[in-house]
Design a protein around this motif. Sequence first.
Motif, PDB file in Angstrom:
ATOM      1  N   ASP A 112       0.830  -1.206   0.000  1.00 34.19           N
ATOM      2  CA  ASP A 112       0.000   0.000   0.000  1.00 34.19           C
ATOM      3  C   ASP A 112       0.861   1.252   0.000  1.00 34.19           C
ATOM      4  OD1 ASP A 112      -2.368   1.482   0.116  1.00 34.19           O
ATOM      5  OD2 ASP A 112      -2.306   1.583   2.302  1.00 34.19           O
ATOM      6  N   PHE A 113       1.938   1.241   0.795  1.00 37.93           N
ATOM      7  CA  PHE A 113       2.803   2.418   0.894  1.00 37.93           C
ATOM      8  C   PHE A 113       3.547   2.679  -0.402  1.00 37.93           C
ATOM      9  CE2 PHE A 113       6.912   4.376   1.856  1.00 37.93           C
ATOM     10  CZ  PHE A 113       6.535   5.484   2.603  1.00 37.93           C
ATOM     11  N   TRP A 114       4.322   1.695  -0.879  1.00 36.99           N
ATOM     12  CA  TRP A 114       5.154   1.911  -2.058  1.00 36.99           C
ATOM     13  C   TRP A 114       4.340   1.922  -3.351  1.00 36.99           C
ATOM     14  CZ3 TRP A 114       9.496   3.903  -0.911  1.00 36.99           C
ATOM     15  CH2 TRP A 114      10.245   3.490   0.200  1.00 36.99           C
ATOM     16  N   GLY A 115       3.220   1.234  -3.378  1.00 35.95           N
ATOM     17  CA  GLY A 115       2.475   1.112  -4.624  1.00 35.95           C
ATOM     18  C   GLY A 115       1.423   2.162  -4.866  1.00 35.95           C
ATOM     19  N   LYS A 116       0.827   2.729  -3.793  1.00 37.13           N
ATOM     20  CA  LYS A 116      -0.331   3.592  -3.994  1.00 37.13           C
ATOM     21  C   LYS A 116      -0.260   4.933  -3.277  1.00 37.13           C
ATOM     22  CE  LYS A 116      -3.377  -0.418  -4.427  1.00 37.13           C
ATOM     23  NZ  LYS A 116      -4.572  -1.112  -3.865  1.00 37.13           N
ATOM     24  N   ARG A 117       0.682   5.106  -2.356  1.00 39.30           N
ATOM     25  CA  ARG A 117       0.624   6.306  -1.521  1.00 39.30           C
ATOM     26  C   ARG A 117       1.878   7.177  -1.568  1.00 39.30           C
ATOM     27  NH1 ARG A 117      -3.731   6.394   1.839  1.00 39.30           N
ATOM     28  NH2 ARG A 117      -4.888   4.465   2.127  1.00 39.30           N
ATOM     29  N   TRP A 118       3.061   6.599  -1.686  1.00 35.88           N
ATOM     30  CA  TRP A 118       4.290   7.385  -1.581  1.00 35.88           C
ATOM     31  C   TRP A 118       4.816   7.768  -2.960  1.00 35.88           C
ATOM     32  CZ3 TRP A 118       6.777   9.966   2.083  1.00 35.88           C
ATOM     33  CH2 TRP A 118       8.083  10.377   1.846  1.00 35.88           C
ATOM     34  N   ASN A 119       4.991   9.080  -3.181  1.00 40.76           N
ATOM     35  CA  ASN A 119       5.636   9.595  -4.396  1.00 40.76           C
ATOM     36  C   ASN A 119       5.086   8.906  -5.647  1.00 40.76           C
ATOM     37  OD1 ASN A 119       7.330  11.228  -5.847  1.00 40.76           O
ATOM     38  ND2 ASN A 119       9.175  10.627  -4.758  1.00 40.76           N
ATOM     39  N   ILE A 120       3.826   9.158  -5.933  1.00 50.81           N
ATOM     40  CA  ILE A 120       3.104   8.431  -6.969  1.00 50.81           C
ATOM     41  C   ILE A 120       3.695   8.674  -8.352  1.00 50.81           C
ATOM     42  CG2 ILE A 120       0.832   8.161  -8.041  1.00 50.81           C
ATOM     43  CD1 ILE A 120      -0.393   8.909  -5.348  1.00 50.81           C
ATOM     44  N   MET A 121       4.298   9.826  -8.583  1.00 51.52           N
ATOM     45  CA  MET A 121       4.900  10.098  -9.889  1.00 51.52           C
ATOM     46  C   MET A 121       6.048   9.141 -10.165  1.00 51.52           C
ATOM     47  SD  MET A 121       4.714  12.147 -12.544  1.00 51.52           S
ATOM     48  CE  MET A 121       5.316  11.008 -13.766  1.00 51.52           C
ATOM     49  N   VAL A 122       6.909   8.931  -9.172  1.00 49.06           N
ATOM     50  CA  VAL A 122       8.015   7.991  -9.333  1.00 49.06           C
ATOM     51  C   VAL A 122       7.478   6.577  -9.522  1.00 49.06           C
ATOM     52  CG1 VAL A 122       9.953   6.901  -8.140  1.00 49.06           C
ATOM     53  CG2 VAL A 122       9.698   9.374  -8.086  1.00 49.06           C
ATOM     54  N   THR A 123       6.457   6.228  -8.749  1.00 48.31           N
ATOM     55  CA  THR A 123       5.850   4.913  -8.868  1.00 48.31           C
ATOM     56  C   THR A 123       5.337   4.668 -10.280  1.00 48.31           C
ATOM     57  OG1 THR A 123       5.195   4.940  -6.546  1.00 48.31           O
ATOM     58  CG2 THR A 123       4.017   3.428  -7.979  1.00 48.31           C
ATOM     59  N   SER A 124       4.673   5.678 -10.834  1.00 50.43           N
ATOM     60  CA  SER A 124       4.123   5.539 -12.186  1.00 50.43           C
ATOM     61  C   SER A 124       5.221   5.374 -13.229  1.00 50.43           C
ATOM     62  CB  SER A 124       3.258   6.762 -12.516  1.00 50.43           C
ATOM     63  OG  SER A 124       2.788   6.711 -13.841  1.00 50.43           O
ATOM     64  N   ILE A 125       6.282   6.156 -13.111  1.00 48.92           N
ATOM     65  CA  ILE A 125       7.384   6.071 -14.076  1.00 48.92           C
ATOM     66  C   ILE A 125       8.092   4.729 -13.984  1.00 48.92           C
ATOM     67  CG2 ILE A 125       9.654   7.006 -14.646  1.00 48.92           C
ATOM     68  CD1 ILE A 125       7.379   8.667 -15.717  1.00 48.92           C
ATOM     69  N   LEU A 126       8.364   4.268 -12.756  1.00 48.88           N
ATOM     70  CA  LEU A 126       9.023   2.978 -12.592  1.00 48.88           C
ATOM     71  C   LEU A 126       8.141   1.840 -13.097  1.00 48.88           C
ATOM     72  CD1 LEU A 126      10.700   3.349  -9.076  1.00 48.88           C
ATOM     73  CD2 LEU A 126      11.844   3.242 -11.287  1.00 48.88           C
ATOM     74  N   ARG A 127       6.854   1.979 -12.910  1.00 51.65           N
ATOM     75  CA  ARG A 127       5.945   0.939 -13.391  1.00 51.65           C
ATOM     76  C   ARG A 127       6.022   0.800 -14.910  1.00 51.65           C
ATOM     77  NH1 ARG A 127       0.741   1.594 -14.997  1.00 51.65           N
ATOM     78  NH2 ARG A 127       0.589   3.588 -13.928  1.00 51.65           N
ATOM     79  N   GLN A 128       6.024   1.941 -15.599  1.00 51.74           N
ATOM     80  CA  GLN A 128       6.072   1.901 -17.060  1.00 51.74           C
ATOM     81  C   GLN A 128       7.448   1.518 -17.599  1.00 51.74           C
ATOM     82  OE1 GLN A 128       3.878   5.342 -19.015  1.00 51.74           O
ATOM     83  NE2 GLN A 128       3.876   6.067 -16.910  1.00 51.74           N
ATOM     84  N   ALA A 129       8.497   2.054 -16.954  1.00 57.08           N
ATOM     85  CA  ALA A 129       9.845   1.884 -17.507  1.00 57.08           C
ATOM     86  C   ALA A 129      10.506   0.577 -17.096  1.00 57.08           C
ATOM     87  CB  ALA A 129      10.734   3.061 -17.073  1.00 57.08           C
ATOM     88  N   VAL A 130      10.147   0.043 -15.925  1.00 62.61           N
ATOM     89  CA  VAL A 130      10.857  -1.126 -15.405  1.00 62.61           C
ATOM     90  C   VAL A 130       9.908  -2.296 -15.152  1.00 62.61           C
ATOM     91  CG1 VAL A 130      12.407  -1.986 -13.613  1.00 62.61           C
ATOM     92  CG2 VAL A 130      12.525   0.421 -14.311  1.00 62.61           C
ATOM     93  N   TYR A 131       8.871  -2.049 -14.355  1.00 64.89           N
ATOM     94  CA  TYR A 131       8.021  -3.152 -13.920  1.00 64.89           C
ATOM     95  C   TYR A 131       7.337  -3.855 -15.088  1.00 64.89           C
ATOM     96  CZ  TYR A 131       4.147  -5.676 -11.831  1.00 64.89           C
ATOM     97  OH  TYR A 131       3.254  -6.658 -11.488  1.00 64.89           O
ATOM     98  N   GLU A 132       6.655  -3.098 -15.943  1.00 69.18           N
ATOM     99  CA  GLU A 132       5.882  -3.725 -17.020  1.00 69.18           C
ATOM    100  C   GLU A 132       6.747  -4.501 -18.011  1.00 69.18           C
ATOM    101  OE1 GLU A 132       3.484  -0.605 -18.598  1.00 69.18           O
ATOM    102  OE2 GLU A 132       2.048  -0.652 -16.917  1.00 69.18           O
ATOM    103  N   PRO A 133       7.900  -3.956 -18.466  1.00 69.40           N
ATOM    104  CA  PRO A 133       8.741  -4.763 -19.362  1.00 69.40           C
ATOM    105  C   PRO A 133       9.227  -6.061 -18.720  1.00 69.40           C
ATOM    106  CG  PRO A 133       9.374  -2.460 -19.483  1.00 69.40           C
ATOM    107  CD  PRO A 133       8.416  -2.580 -18.347  1.00 69.40           C
ATOM    108  N   PHE A 134       9.662  -5.983 -17.462  1.00 63.29           N
ATOM    109  CA  PHE A 134      10.140  -7.196 -16.807  1.00 63.29           C
ATOM    110  C   PHE A 134       8.993  -8.131 -16.454  1.00 63.29           C
ATOM    111  CE2 PHE A 134      14.065  -4.839 -16.356  1.00 63.29           C
ATOM    112  CZ  PHE A 134      15.020  -5.844 -16.438  1.00 63.29           C
ATOM    113  N   LEU A 135       7.807  -7.596 -16.243  1.00 67.27           N
ATOM    114  CA  LEU A 135       6.642  -8.442 -16.008  1.00 67.27           C
ATOM    115  C   LEU A 135       6.361  -9.297 -17.240  1.00 67.27           C
ATOM    116  CD1 LEU A 135       4.223  -9.198 -14.158  1.00 67.27           C
ATOM    117  CD2 LEU A 135       2.957  -7.351 -15.291  1.00 67.27           C
ATOM    118  N   ASN A 136       6.448  -8.700 -18.418  1.00 68.60           N
ATOM    119  CA  ASN A 136       6.226  -9.453 -19.654  1.00 68.60           C
ATOM    120  C   ASN A 136       7.271 -10.556 -19.828  1.00 68.60           C
ATOM    121  OD1 ASN A 136       4.032  -7.822 -20.320  1.00 68.60           O
ATOM    122  ND2 ASN A 136       5.299  -6.352 -21.429  1.00 68.60           N
ATOM    123  N   ILE A 137       8.528 -10.237 -19.496  1.00 69.65           N
ATOM    124  CA  ILE A 137       9.588 -11.248 -19.611  1.00 69.65           C
ATOM    125  C   ILE A 137       9.366 -12.366 -18.589  1.00 69.65           C
ATOM    126  CG2 ILE A 137      12.061 -11.660 -19.363  1.00 69.65           C
ATOM    127  CD1 ILE A 137      12.516  -8.776 -20.313  1.00 69.65           C
TER     128      ILE A 137
END
Length: 400
Positions: free
Chosen positions: A255-280
Amino acid sequence: MVKDGKINNRRKKIIGGCEMNNFINVWLSVFISLCYCYYIGKFVPRGIPRLFGVLPIVCLFLLLPLNFSSIHLGGTFAFFIAWLANFKLLLFAFGKGPLSSNPSISLGHFIAFACLPIKIQQNPPLDSLDKSQNTQNKSNPSPKSYSVAPNKENPPEKTRPSRPIKENPVLKRPRKGHKWPLNITIKSILLAMLIQLYDYSDKFHPWAMLCLYCIHIYLWLEITLALVAALARAMLRLELEPQFNAPYLSTSLQDFWGKRWNIMVTSILRQAVYEPFLNIATHVVGHKWAPLPAILVTFVVSALMHELMFYYLSHVKPTWEITWFFLFHGVCLVVEIYLKKVVLYQKVRLPRLISGPLALGFLLVTGFWMFFPPLLRFKVDVRVLEEYTIFKDIFQALKF
């Protein structure tokens, strides 16, 4: 306490022309660089060709923060440009992220979205959405980060509405827009009171001082990002996403890292890192467990970027303690999600009155253990207070 001679030397450096000249020069460099990237997007196809076009700018943005000695100017610039702008440009190279849209955004919007921690809401007007859609979105909110395991667990994923509808909950922000000035004003007053308390730091227990530093970091970040977003909202006349979502109400690490803290960074990391590695990872370990390695890789990238931010602040060789802090939290988050999937799976859910203090207590203890020691060792806190003294003297000198 810092000696008056040191304060005078830093005052001369900050207001004597050196630091302010650097500030103007580096932002001029950023403006020219982003104009170049904008027109590259017009003529160079996305993918590897455009990536080679923006890589020199990415390298330049990594070097520009080294021109600052001020923690507030240098730290803010490093966060905006060396981290967020660089990740946005890398996404832009592949036709993704907030800088890519169809039709193309204007040059002014491109520069604002690239160098400021803001994200536009590309949604239909609020009036065109009926209440049933908003109610549905409350039960199926859009994942705001790489911590998306709960959304993967829910079978109704297939019945989720289309992307514009999925982001509708954030459109309720305009209804509450009249409240934000009071909210920021209150937090600004609290920050001012907190700074005054540092004059009596010798009377506080060390752990109490660390708690004050935690509150200080949160208040300073939220106030700074909210003011930047308010300025951008007024200039661009666009509705923007919030930067924080009451992190003190977190009930878990996810809840803290995913939805509440520094949401702009969370969104960028999700698009740039999480989603590509999720597909792999999906092709390697399957759909159910793919989020776990993707989360861990995302925290590795976040850890390295935080270590880089600390280097910009201290200009000393990294000790990697901050990196270990984020790696530890990444591992703990993976364990938490695993327990939710396998052991608990909604059979046992702790009440908020218990899970909330446990989550915040874990964040505080691990922060005291790994995050703050390098900051205190290299006197970052002393330099921050020193700069507050300088800025206070500047404002007093400007009074008529």
